[in-house]
Structure formats: C-alpha cells, structure tokens
Scaffold this motif. Structure first.
Motif, PDB file in Angstrom:
ATOM      1  N   PRO A 144       0.836  -1.202   0.000  1.00 11.55           N
ATOM      2  CA  PRO A 144       0.000   0.000   0.000  1.00 11.55           C
ATOM      3  C   PRO A 144       0.871   1.252   0.000  1.00 11.55           C
ATOM      4  N   CYS A 145       0.509   2.240  -0.815  1.00 11.90           N
ATOM      5  CA  CYS A 145       1.335   3.444  -0.884  1.00 11.90           C
ATOM      6  C   CYS A 145       0.516   4.626  -1.367  1.00 11.90           C
ATOM      7  N   ILE A 146       1.049   5.804  -1.100  1.00  9.34           N
ATOM      8  CA  ILE A 146       0.491   7.031  -1.638  1.00  9.34           C
ATOM      9  C   ILE A 146       1.645   7.958  -1.982  1.00  9.34           C
ATOM     10  N   THR A 147       1.577   8.570  -3.157  1.00  5.78           N
ATOM     11  CA  THR A 147       2.584   9.534  -3.603  1.00  5.78           C
ATOM     12  C   THR A 147       1.914  10.880  -3.812  1.00  5.78           C
ATOM     13  N   LEU A 148       2.513  11.921  -3.242  1.00  6.65           N
ATOM     14  CA  LEU A 148       1.983  13.280  -3.350  1.00  6.65           C
ATOM     15  C   LEU A 148       3.029  14.191  -3.976  1.00  6.65           C
ATOM     16  N   TYR A 149       2.544  15.229  -4.664  1.00 13.47           N
ATOM     17  CA  TYR A 149       3.421  16.143  -5.402  1.00 13.47           C
ATOM     18  C   TYR A 149       3.057  17.586  -5.065  1.00 13.47           C
ATOM     19  N   TYR A 150       4.124  18.418  -4.985  1.00  7.91           N
ATOM     20  CA  TYR A 150       3.909  19.851  -4.814  1.00  7.91           C
ATOM     21  C   TYR A 150       4.915  20.613  -5.660  1.00  7.91           C
ATOM     22  N   HIS A 151       4.420  21.641  -6.370  1.00  4.82           N
ATOM     23  CA  HIS A 151       5.319  22.534  -7.114  1.00  4.82           C
ATOM     24  C   HIS A 151       5.486  23.815  -6.319  1.00  4.82           C
ATOM     25  N   SER A 152       6.718  24.071  -5.883  1.00  6.43           N
ATOM     26  CA  SER A 152       7.045  25.293  -5.158  1.00  6.43           C
ATOM     27  C   SER A 152       7.611  26.298  -6.163  1.00  6.43           C
ATOM     28  N   PHE A 153       6.998  27.462  -6.227  1.00  5.96           N
ATOM     29  CA  PHE A 153       7.364  28.429  -7.261  1.00  5.96           C
ATOM     30  C   PHE A 153       8.567  29.281  -6.853  1.00  5.96           C
ATOM     31  N   ASP A 154       9.235  29.827  -7.838  1.00  6.57           N
ATOM     32  CA  ASP A 154      10.381  30.717  -7.634  1.00  6.57           C
ATOM     33  C   ASP A 154       9.945  31.912  -6.783  1.00  6.57           C
ATOM     34  N   GLY A 155      10.614  32.105  -5.648  1.00 12.55           N
ATOM     35  CA  GLY A 155      10.294  33.218  -4.765  1.00 12.55           C
ATOM     36  C   GLY A 155       9.333  32.866  -3.644  1.00 12.55           C
ATOM     37  N   GLU A 156       8.816  31.644  -3.620  1.00 15.15           N
ATOM     38  CA  GLU A 156       7.896  31.259  -2.552  1.00 15.15           C
ATOM     39  C   GLU A 156       8.592  31.349  -1.194  1.00 15.15           C
ATOM     40  N   GLN A 157       8.014  32.113  -0.284  1.00  7.79           N
ATOM     41  CA  GLN A 157       8.577  32.357   1.050  1.00  7.79           C
ATOM     42  C   GLN A 157       9.998  32.944   0.989  1.00  7.79           C
ATOM     43  N   GLY A 158      10.370  33.449  -0.196  1.00  2.00           N
ATOM     44  CA  GLY A 158      11.674  34.072  -0.376  1.00  2.00           C
ATOM     45  C   GLY A 158      12.735  33.177  -0.975  1.00  2.00           C
ATOM     46  N   PHE A 159      12.438  31.904  -1.182  1.00  4.00           N
ATOM     47  CA  PHE A 159      13.440  30.964  -1.697  1.00  4.00           C
ATOM     48  C   PHE A 159      13.554  31.058  -3.212  1.00  4.00           C
ATOM     49  N   PRO A 160      14.776  30.912  -3.743  1.00  2.11           N
ATOM     50  CA  PRO A 160      14.971  31.030  -5.188  1.00  2.11           C
ATOM     51  C   PRO A 160      14.631  29.758  -5.951  1.00  2.11           C
ATOM     52  N   GLY A 161      14.122  29.924  -7.157  1.00  2.39           N
ATOM     53  CA  GLY A 161      13.953  28.818  -8.090  1.00  2.39           C
ATOM     54  C   GLY A 161      12.705  27.985  -7.875  1.00  2.39           C
ATOM     55  N   ASP A 162      12.203  27.457  -8.983  1.00  2.00           N
ATOM     56  CA  ASP A 162      11.106  26.494  -8.926  1.00  2.00           C
ATOM     57  C   ASP A 162      11.633  25.163  -8.394  1.00  2.00           C
ATOM     58  N   LEU A 163      10.746  24.409  -7.734  1.00  2.00           N
ATOM     59  CA  LEU A 163      11.142  23.136  -7.147  1.00  2.00           C
ATOM     60  C   LEU A 163       9.980  22.161  -7.260  1.00  2.00           C
ATOM     61  N   ASP A 164      10.239  20.991  -7.834  1.00  2.00           N
ATOM     62  CA  ASP A 164       9.236  19.929  -7.922  1.00  2.00           C
ATOM     63  C   ASP A 164       9.506  18.909  -6.820  1.00  2.00           C
ATOM     64  N   VAL A 165       8.519  18.723  -5.944  1.00  3.88           N
ATOM     65  CA  VAL A 165       8.713  17.924  -4.734  1.00  3.88           C
ATOM     66  C   VAL A 165       7.740  16.740  -4.712  1.00  3.88           C
TER      67      VAL A 165
END
Length: 371
Positions: A144-165
C-alpha cells in the motif's frame, strides 16, 4: 492491484466551514483536500494531502491491542489552523535559518520571519501548509502506498527557483513504514532540507508523557545552539553531556535534574557514519530506537540524512487532539531526520544546496515491533 486516487473523505475548504482567514482561503482556492488510508492487516496509516500530513499510524502492542501512536487532529480543518506541525512534511528548508536570510552565488535572499528574527520550517506557509496533489494511491495489497506532489514556485517564502517535490508513504511487512522524499531544482540553485514532523508516543497518542520511554540515538556528536536555537557552527561530542543517548536511556533521565537539560530536548544530532562529502555517499543507517515498556511497542528509525532533530514536544500545552485527548508537554517525541539546521549559513556543515536539474533525495524507514 488497480491504481486509483480514492479518498476516504473529500473536503472542500472554505471560509464558512473552517473559519479560515481570507488570505488562507485565497491560497486554498478551489482545490480539494482528501484523507487517504493505507491498510496492511492490523497495520494502517491515514494521510491527507493538506501538507502531505501523516494523520495516524495504528498498530498492535505486545498483547495485540491496537492504538494510534502519532499525535494529531480528527479533522483536516484542525490541521489547517494548527501550529504544532503535527505529522507535516516540512520544507522548503526545515528547522531554522538565522536572521531569515542567506547568500547563495553572490546574491542575498531574505525569507519570511516566523520565529523571532529567524525563518522556521520554510516560513509562515511552508510545505506543511499547502495542498499537495495526489499522484497515486494504492490502499491495500502487498505494498500500500500514496505519492503526493507539490510545485514550489520561484520566490515562494523568499526561496529562489522552482522546485518539484514528491513524497511517498509505503507500508510493508512486518510493520514497516517507508517515507521517500525527493525534490528537483528548476532554473536556479536553492537550499532544500525536507523533514517529516511526526510526534510519536508508542503508548498511544494522548496516553501521557513519553519521559519513561527508552531512546537510543546513534550519534556521537551534536550541533550546539545559541539562545535562539540556531546552531553556532560547531560540532561537539555528546560524551559527558546530557545529550548522550548512545546507550539506551529514558527520555526523562536527564530532564529537569542537576547537570541535565532544564526543559526537554530540541537538539540536532550528527548521525554516526553518514557520508557528508556528496549525495552519492549517503545510504540508510540506523538513527534511533525507541521502546515503550508499558505496551511493549518498539520503533527503529533508519535514514540517509546527516542529522536528526530530537524534540520532546516541549512547546505543547493543552492542545486538544484526536478523540478529545489533550496533549501536554512531553506528550510525544519527534525524530526529524534532516540536513543540519542553518546549513546554508555554515559552509562547514554538509551542503543542502541543490543545483538546477539536480535531485535532492531523503529516505527514511520506520520499523515497528513488540517485545
């Protein structure tokens, strides 16, 4: 087994139902939040895509009695409004960044301050406070498993660059929970330090203090901190200090006693033997072992990160959780595998910088048993 995304409950979050602020409502928009269950015999977990949060872990004790061993809430609404990070997936950078700023490749980045002058757990709206997308959900069967995804955009909370998590929770026999995290940087270099923030009480959530539980930490050094709980940049031996858990000891053995710690632990340990010269050197190693004498439950934690934050829920007090249980100080312990806190401001610490196109990986395995 057929692969499907079938939540137990799907909840439309709105101002009227949950009493959220207009800012929170705007962030949620029209996205849907669900609660998803994974079952393997008498071993089960529940996860919500709000913050990729682990809501429950149910397993038997030495007599076969089932109990939920993580603190949390009954409803997603309470997670939305909660401040304890119960079971959340923490990012983009877990723990503290001093003065909410860092310099990378000659440019200084300023972050959201939500812990005095510092940034904590990714800012006021870190990864535990956003809606993730469910990519896969297999509720039962062999794995049994579950996979979740989030795209963090460039500048979110001040952090640089897009990030696929991505994060995956998976159950296997006998009573093993694996948590696999990865993140790919897009466009710019960025610090990444994900952590899982479950609050464990092997006696069962709401069963009282964990001070009598036995803990062993496979760590010979720790990172001393200043008054704001930010690392000084030093690595110090645990030998001869109240931070020494190389041999099993009760959580409370050195809490509130002469020569001990005054108010519990909130300490990053350097895990023995973890390769810190490059990502390729890291592999799963023993991090911690916990035993609860009253129920006979035991837990081993294995991970591939250089650090682990040992936190004894010092900040809890009168928090109403699942089933009306009230969580107080020392009502649980956290073992957050991670990179070293504030690594972005300490060149001597293992780097948490991920370059464009490169992948950050973080794997942890929790093995439950009874004695």
């Amino acid at each position: 087994m057929a692969r499907a995304v079938l939540p137990l409950t799907v909840l439309a979050l709105c101002i009227v139902a949950f009493g959220l602020s207009s800012t929170a409502n705007a962030a949620i928009g029209r996205k849907m939040v669900g609660v998803y269950e994974l079952n393997k015999g008498d071993f089960s977990i529940r996860v919500t895509n709000w913050g990729a949060t682990l809501m429950s872990v149910v397993l038997p004790d030495s007599k076969g009695n089932l109990a939920d061993v993580v603190l949390g809430y009954d409803t997603v609404a309470e997670y939305v409004n909660g401040t304890a990070y119960f079971g959340g997936l923490i990012g983009r950078v877990a723990n503290r960044i001093a003065n909410a700023r860092f310099t990378l490749d000659g440019k200084t980045y300023r972050l959201f301050r939500n812990d005095g002058n510092n940034s904590l757990h990714g800012g006021h709206r870190g990864f535990s406070k956003v809606i993730w997308t469910v990519k896969e959900h297999i509720g039962g069967g062999a794995s049994p498993c579950i996979t979740l995804y989030y795209h963090s955009f460039d500048g979110e909370q001040g952090f640089p660059g897009d990030l696929d998590v991505y994060v995956t929770y998976e159950l296997s026999s006998p009573y093993v929970l694996a948590v696999r995290m990865n993140a790919t940087a897009r466009g710019k270099a960025t610090p990444v330090n994900l952590a899982h923030h479950a609050y464990w009480n092997l006696g069962g959530h709401g069963s009282g203090s964990v001070l009598a539980e036995t803990v062993q930490l496979f760590a010979s050094r720790y990172t001393p901190v200043d008054a704001a709980l930010v690392p000084t940049g030093r690595l110090a031996p645990v030998a001869g200090t109240p931070y020494d858990f190389r041999a099993p000891a009760t959580v409370g053995a050195r809490v509130g006693v002469p020569g001990g710690v005054s108010a519990g632990y909130d300490t990053n340990y350097a895990v023995d033997g973890v390769g810190v010269g490059g990502e390729g050197q890291r592999r799963l190693r023993p991090v911690a072992a916990v035993r609860d004498g009253a129920t006979g439950r035991a837990m081993e934690l294995w991970a591939d990160q250089p650090g682990v934050q040992f936190y004894t829920s010092n900040g809890l007090g009168g928090v109403r959780g699942k089933g009306g249980k009230v969580y107080d100080r020392y009502g649980a312990l956290c073992l957050e595998t991670q990179g070293f806190p504030d690594a972005v401001n300490h060149p001597s610490f293992p780097s948490q910088i991920v370059r464009p196109g490169k992948v950050y990986e973080h794997n942890m395995v929790l093995k439950f048993s009874s004695f």
